[in-house]
Scaffold this motif. Structure first.
Motif, mmCIF file in Angstrom:
data_model
loop_
_atom_site.group_PDB
_atom_site.id
_atom_site.type_symbol
_atom_site.label_atom_id
_atom_site.label_comp_id
_atom_site.label_asym_id
_atom_site.label_seq_id
_atom_site.Cartn_x
_atom_site.Cartn_y
_atom_site.Cartn_z
ATOM 1 N N TRP A 36 39.169 10.471 21.479
ATOM 2 C CA TRP A 36 39.560 11.034 20.194
ATOM 3 C C TRP A 36 39.796 12.537 20.319
ATOM 4 N N PHE A 37 38.943 13.212 21.053
ATOM 5 C CA PHE A 37 39.116 14.649 21.255
ATOM 6 C C PHE A 37 40.432 14.937 21.985
ATOM 7 N N GLY A 38 40.737 14.157 23.008
ATOM 8 C CA GLY A 38 41.995 14.349 23.722
ATOM 9 C C GLY A 38 43.195 14.164 22.807
ATOM 10 N N ILE A 39 43.158 13.111 22.008
ATOM 11 C CA ILE A 39 44.245 12.870 21.055
ATOM 12 C C ILE A 39 44.315 13.996 20.030
ATOM 13 N N ALA A 40 43.158 14.477 19.575
ATOM 14 C CA ALA A 40 43.123 15.552 18.588
ATOM 15 C C ALA A 40 43.705 16.849 19.153
ATOM 16 N N VAL A 41 43.452 17.121 20.429
ATOM 17 C CA VAL A 41 44.007 18.331 21.052
ATOM 18 C C VAL A 41 45.525 18.230 21.130
ATOM 19 N N VAL A 42 46.024 17.073 21.554
ATOM 20 C CA VAL A 42 47.472 16.884 21.630
ATOM 21 C C VAL A 42 48.092 16.967 20.240
ATOM 22 N N ALA A 43 47.468 16.328 19.264
ATOM 23 C CA ALA A 43 47.992 16.372 17.890
ATOM 24 C C ALA A 43 47.952 17.791 17.347
ATOM 25 N N SER A 44 46.894 18.523 17.658
ATOM 26 C CA SER A 44 46.775 19.900 17.192
ATOM 27 C C SER A 44 47.881 20.773 17.776
ATOM 28 N N SER A 45 48.240 20.514 19.028
ATOM 29 C CA SER A 45 49.314 21.294 19.641
ATOM 30 C C SER A 45 50.662 20.988 18.998
ATOM 31 N N GLN A 46 50.759 19.843 18.334
ATOM 32 C CA GLN A 46 51.985 19.462 17.626
ATOM 33 C C GLN A 46 51.939 19.859 16.147
ATOM 34 N N GLY A 47 50.864 20.525 15.742
ATOM 35 C CA GLY A 47 50.739 20.985 14.365
ATOM 36 C C GLY A 47 50.041 20.016 13.434
ATOM 37 N N ILE A 48 49.483 18.936 13.959
ATOM 38 C CA ILE A 48 48.766 17.958 13.138
ATOM 39 C C ILE A 48 47.278 18.241 13.302
#
Length: 91
Positions: free
Chosen positions: A31-43
């Protein structure tokens, strides 16, 4: 290796809890990995949710996993020591 029938009931439930704990920690890491990627996309929603769950869920789960690993290592070491003979008698 001992069979499941040789182990006490509390040990079986403890093992099940620790297996569940491993999956919680792995899910949190994913979940943290997905959250980091999503955060880099502005989500930002996945990261905010992860941060809200960090203290009440993931920190104790990681602590339990580390404590169980240490206790298991110490117990294994203690069992391998076996009965000690008197080494200081000079013979």
């Amino acid at each position: 290796m001992s069979s499941a029938a040789d182990q006490p009931l509390w040990k079986l439930w403890l093992d099940r809890l620790l297996v569940l704990d491993v999956f919680v920690v792995l899910a949190g890491a994913g979940w943290f990995g997905i959250a980091v990627v999503a955060s880099s996309q502005g989500i930002e929603a996945p990261m905010r949710t992860f941060q809200q769950l960090w203290d009440p869920l993931f920190t104790p789960a990681i602590g339990l996993l580390i404590a169980a690993a240490l206790i298991n290592g110490i117990a294994s070491w203690w069992q391998r020591r076996g009965p000690q003979t008197d080494r200081g008698n000079g013979s």
